[in-house]
Design an enzyme around this catalytic site. Structure first.
Site, mmCIF file in Angstrom:
data_model
loop_
_atom_site.group_PDB
_atom_site.id
_atom_site.type_symbol
_atom_site.label_atom_id
_atom_site.label_comp_id
_atom_site.label_asym_id
_atom_site.label_seq_id
_atom_site.Cartn_x
_atom_site.Cartn_y
_atom_site.Cartn_z
ATOM 1 N N GLU A 402 24.021 -34.578 -19.438
ATOM 2 C CA GLU A 402 23.809 -33.660 -20.402
ATOM 3 C C GLU A 402 24.161 -35.204 -21.570
ATOM 4 O O GLU A 402 25.863 -35.651 -20.650
ATOM 5 C CB GLU A 402 23.844 -33.001 -20.489
ATOM 6 C CG GLU A 402 24.039 -31.927 -21.944
ATOM 7 C CD GLU A 402 23.473 -31.782 -22.145
ATOM 8 O OE1 GLU A 402 22.746 -31.543 -21.672
ATOM 9 O OE2 GLU A 402 23.153 -32.899 -23.415
ATOM 10 N N HIS A 470 14.823 -33.596 -20.486
ATOM 11 C CA HIS A 470 15.099 -32.196 -21.379
ATOM 12 C C HIS A 470 15.553 -33.185 -22.951
ATOM 13 O O HIS A 470 16.061 -34.127 -22.937
ATOM 14 C CB HIS A 470 16.079 -31.337 -21.000
ATOM 15 C CG HIS A 470 15.448 -30.385 -20.342
ATOM 16 N ND1 HIS A 470 15.392 -28.651 -19.473
ATOM 17 C CD2 HIS A 470 14.969 -31.066 -18.761
ATOM 18 C CE1 HIS A 470 14.202 -28.355 -18.482
ATOM 19 N NE2 HIS A 470 14.102 -28.768 -18.360
ATOM 20 N N GLU A 489 10.567 -31.659 -20.681
ATOM 21 C CA GLU A 489 11.287 -29.785 -20.895
ATOM 22 C C GLU A 489 10.119 -30.206 -22.846
ATOM 23 O O GLU A 489 8.985 -30.717 -22.358
ATOM 24 C CB GLU A 489 12.077 -29.865 -21.987
ATOM 25 C CG GLU A 489 12.607 -28.398 -22.010
ATOM 26 C CD GLU A 489 13.674 -27.755 -22.388
ATOM 27 O OE1 GLU A 489 14.525 -26.646 -21.694
ATOM 28 O OE2 GLU A 489 14.805 -28.848 -23.153
ATOM 29 N N GLU A 495 14.444 -20.883 -20.655
ATOM 30 C CA GLU A 495 15.830 -20.682 -20.921
ATOM 31 C C GLU A 495 15.935 -19.914 -22.399
ATOM 32 O O GLU A 495 17.396 -19.121 -22.122
ATOM 33 C CB GLU A 495 16.812 -22.018 -21.333
ATOM 34 C CG GLU A 495 16.127 -22.476 -22.143
ATOM 35 C CD GLU A 495 16.969 -24.266 -22.224
ATOM 36 O OE1 GLU A 495 17.536 -24.416 -21.321
ATOM 37 O OE2 GLU A 495 16.042 -24.804 -23.557
HETATM 38 C C1 NOJ Z 1 19.097 -27.363 -22.344
HETATM 39 C C2 NOJ Z 1 18.523 -27.792 -21.160
HETATM 40 O O1 NOJ Z 1 17.255 -27.492 -21.475
HETATM 41 C C3 NOJ Z 1 18.948 -26.821 -20.711
HETATM 42 O O2 NOJ Z 1 17.760 -26.904 -19.191
HETATM 43 C C4 NOJ Z 1 20.712 -27.177 -19.674
HETATM 44 O O3 NOJ Z 1 21.174 -26.603 -18.757
HETATM 45 C C5 NOJ Z 1 20.906 -27.381 -21.370
HETATM 46 N N1 NOJ Z 1 20.539 -28.360 -22.053
HETATM 47 C C6 NOJ Z 1 22.205 -28.290 -20.626
HETATM 48 O O4 NOJ Z 1 22.228 -29.083 -20.667
HETATM 49 CA CA CA Z 2 15.927 -27.210 -24.232
#
Ligand code: NOJ
Ligand code: CA
Length: 689
Positions: A402, A470, A489, A495
């Site tokens: 991330e 993502h 994504e 989510e």
């Molecule tokens: C957004 C992402 O779409 C998700 O899958 C992820 O868990 C969070 N960011 C944290 O990185």
């Molecule tokens: Ca996302």
């Protein structure tokens, strides 16, 4: 004597005319002649094109052009120097995909334009006309009066022939995570659609839509607009003129007043229009892949489709957290081992672990620069031990990066981050870009970030790592050239159902996505939530589909990596979990059996190696009875079908987990009749042996 003089004169005149330039009117057709492109110059010397489908205009006279910083625009005053036709027909094999072999068959028309006066600058337009649509791109050769250019606007028009029905998301410069709107083109009001993920930045400067954007004409023809091979350029949104029904390329920019910087020679991405009579044909079309370059990675033995589980949904539910300071840390050595055990027991290939590295205490907010280094685990997470535990159990760990959109930091860390993956034998990474881009002034979908995402992909390839991005740049078929671009994504994934204050994704969501976002490429949607209401964790949120609908998504949504997203405890002992374990991940063939955008869609896919078929169908908030003819199965062969369907009283809100499993022998002469509940679906395994 007089006659001879006359003949010589005519010959001379012809030579002179040819030397002077080409007939401005040019036309070319698709190999099957259904699509025709007509091009010409208008009285101002501006180039325009028209598209006809089966004799009817589907894109009316549309002009092209460019505006630059500090130099005059290239729009009018052109002559045609040359027009060249060429054809190509080939079949190629995909290492992974919706199908094994892809046919590419097109006629090409390349038109070289030059300004008649002044700078005499040149560019070409290359049209490729396939049976399922067209692509065209601009080619700027090396030339004396343009060296480097700063493009402030690309002026590619798409003039519609009516006020079509359209499925659109706003042309956001930062995030694709918006719900689809269903309106007429004249009703598009993207500026009012600012609702978005709390995790993401949103910036919608114009009344523009994102691509792929899909339409249905009054005559029942489907059109979808997108782009292919977005390389070192800016994402193209489409500015909407709701009065004249014209779409114009609106490149994503930055705060420095330009869209794209280039050096000649260069080509732009392909601007694409898919044309279909059946909504499902849009999904079966390979136009986008066909407009990308063949594989450029030498060894791709490490690129492998996979099913995975992970320490993920539990954070989105609030059962645990990414950071350690909360005291509810999800990514502990012990928890990771629990997931590894679960994966090994049920035959999953991978385990994703989010929140494993230090920095998550500050991952959202203004102070995000330098918080992640992608190599330092939290003290309660023994990375080396977890990796060796996973190795012993035959399970792959999936790395998580991330970046918090602190792109400058990530670029500095790339070498060390990917070297760590390689040293540990980790061959997949999930990247993320939550928040506003650092450095300031850039947006997720601009050229700066297009370059960044490509840089990461190539760096990953150097270290034999697959990328699942993502908050990505949209897919434009790059996976053909770099098969380690495994998924992304770029939409509202599952989510949103865990935390979105707008109630999550409505039941119709996945009846639109296959005809819009999915036309661009694989989706990491993370389906498979069985505890639909999860009242224990989030009483005010829920998934807005039935359980059978969640199963169907493993077939309906294409991705070579698919997550079983729910908590292990919700799968353990659950009879429907067998479908997720059985379902294929890499396909020989894909058939869209039926569907209407926003209503329902039924897809069948044949698994590579086994010859098993898997069928998925999902419906919107309306119940319906669907027919599934099994004529695609081999003749004279009996298959064993396991049908996971909605119970008669199932309902996405009132009774989402009511489902029935039915076992049946089937043959290719059979037709299944199946009831889909409101927000429901069906998933079917059809075993060849
Ligand atoms: C957004 C992402 O779409 C998700 O899958 C992820 O868990 C969070 N960011 C944290 O990185
Ligand atoms: Ca996302």
């Amino acid at each position: 004597m007089f006659i001879r003089f006359f003949v010589v004169l005519i010959v001379l005149m012809t030579v002179f005319m040819v030397g002077c330039g080409y007939e401005p009117y040019q036309e070319e057709t698709s190999p099957d002649k259904s699509i025709v492109i007509q091009t010409n110059l208008d009285s101002e010397g501006q180039f325009y094109y028209k598209v006809l489908y089966k004799g009817k205009v589907v894109i009316d006279s549309s002009t092209v052009g460019f505006e630059f910083k500090n130099i005059p625009p290239m729009k009018t005053g052109f002559e045609i120097l040359r027009a060249k036709k060429q054809s190509d027909s080939e079949s190629y094999e995909l290492p992974w995909g919706e199908q094994r072999y892809v046919e590419s068959d097109y006629n090409q028309l390349k038109i070289d334009l030059r300004e008649k006066e002044n700078l005499e600058r040149k560019f070409s337009i290359i049209f490729r006309i396939f049976n399922d649509g067209i692509g065209f791109r601009y080619d700027f050769p090396k030339q004396k009066n343009i060296d480097s250019v700063v493009i402030t606007d690309e002026l590619t028009q798409f003039r519609l022939t009516g006020d079509h029905k359209v499925w659109w998301t706003p042309g956001d410069w930062d995030i694709y995570e918006h719900l689809n709107n269903t309106t007429k083109v004249s009703e598009i009001d993207a500026l009012s659609k600012r609702s978005h993920s709390s995790l993401a930045q949103t910036y919608i400067p114009f009344n523009a839509v994102n691509t792929p954007v899909t339409m249905k004409t009054e005559d029942g023809i489907y059109l979808s607009f997108h782009e292919a091979n977005l390389t070192d350029y800016a994402d193209m949104t489409l500015l909407v003129d709701t009065e004249n029904l014209v779409l114009t390329s609106g490149l994503v920019g930055n705060d420095f007043g330009y869209k794209v910087e280039k050096k000649t020679p260069f080509v732009t991405p392909w601007r694409t229009i898919q044309i279909a009579e059946r909504a499902g044909d849009l999904i079966e079309s390979n136009l986008i892949l066909n407009l990308n370059e063949p594989n450029q990675l030498a060894d791709i033995s490490w690129v492998k489709p996979m099913k995975y589980v992970g320490i993920w949904w539990e954070m989105h539910l609030g059962k645990s957290s990414w950071d350690m300071a909360s005291g509810r840390h999800g990514a502990t050595t012990e928890n990771a081992k629990r997931y590894i055990d679960f994966a090994a027991k049920h035959g999953f290939d991978g385990v994703l672990v989010e929140g494993w590295n230090t920095g998550w205490e500050n991952w959202i907010g203004d102070d995000r620069e330098g918080i992640f280094d992608f190599v330092t685990p939290y003290t309660d997470y023994d990375l080396e031990e977890v990796v060796s535990y996973a190795n012993d159990k035959g399970v792959q760990l999936i790395m998580h990066h991330e970046t918090s959109a602190a792109v400058s930091t990530y670029e500095q860390q790339l070498d060390t981050a990917f070297a760590l993956c390689e040293r540990l034998g980790i061959n997949a990474v999930k990247t993320g870009y939550v928040g506003q881009i650092i450095p300031d002034g850039y947006y997720h979908h601009g050229q700066y970030m297009v370059r960044h995402y490509r840089k990461v992909l190539l760096k990953a390839a150097e270290h034999k790592v697959m990328v699942n991005a993502h908050e990505p740049i949209k897919d434009t078929g790059i996976r053909r050239t770099f098969p380690n671009m495994i998924s992304r994504e770029g939409l509202r994934g599952n989510e949103f159902n865990a935390w979105s204050s707008d109630g999550g994704n409505p039941p119709e969501h996945l009846t639109i996505i296959p005809f819009t976002r999915m036309l661009s490429g694989p989706i990491d949607f993370t389906p498979g939530i069985f505890d639909i209401k999860f009242d224990k964790y989030k009483p005010n949120n829920q998934v807005n589909t039935t359980l059978a609908h969640q199963l169907a998504l493993y077939v309906v949504i294409y991705s070579p990596i698919q997550m079983a997203a729910d908590l292990p405890e919700n799968y353990e002992g659950h009879p429907a979990f067998q479908f997720i374990k059985d379902v294929g991940i890499n396909w020989d063939e894909t058939k869209v059996l039926d569907g209407e955008i926003g209503e329902f869609v039924t897809i069948a896919r044949k698994e590579r190696e086994t010859g098993n078929w898997f069928i998925g169908s999902v419906t919107n908030e309306n119940e319906r009875e669907i027919a599934i003819p099994l004529s695609f199965l081999d003749k004279d062969k009996t298959y064993r079908a396991v049908i996971y369907k909605d119970a008669e009283d199932a309902h996405w809100d009132k009774n989402p987990t009511a489902y029935v499993i039915e076992n049946k022998e089937v043959q290719n002469t059979d037709e299944l009749k199946i009831y889909l509940a409101p927000g429901g679906g069906v998933a079917i395994s059809v075993f060849a042996n």
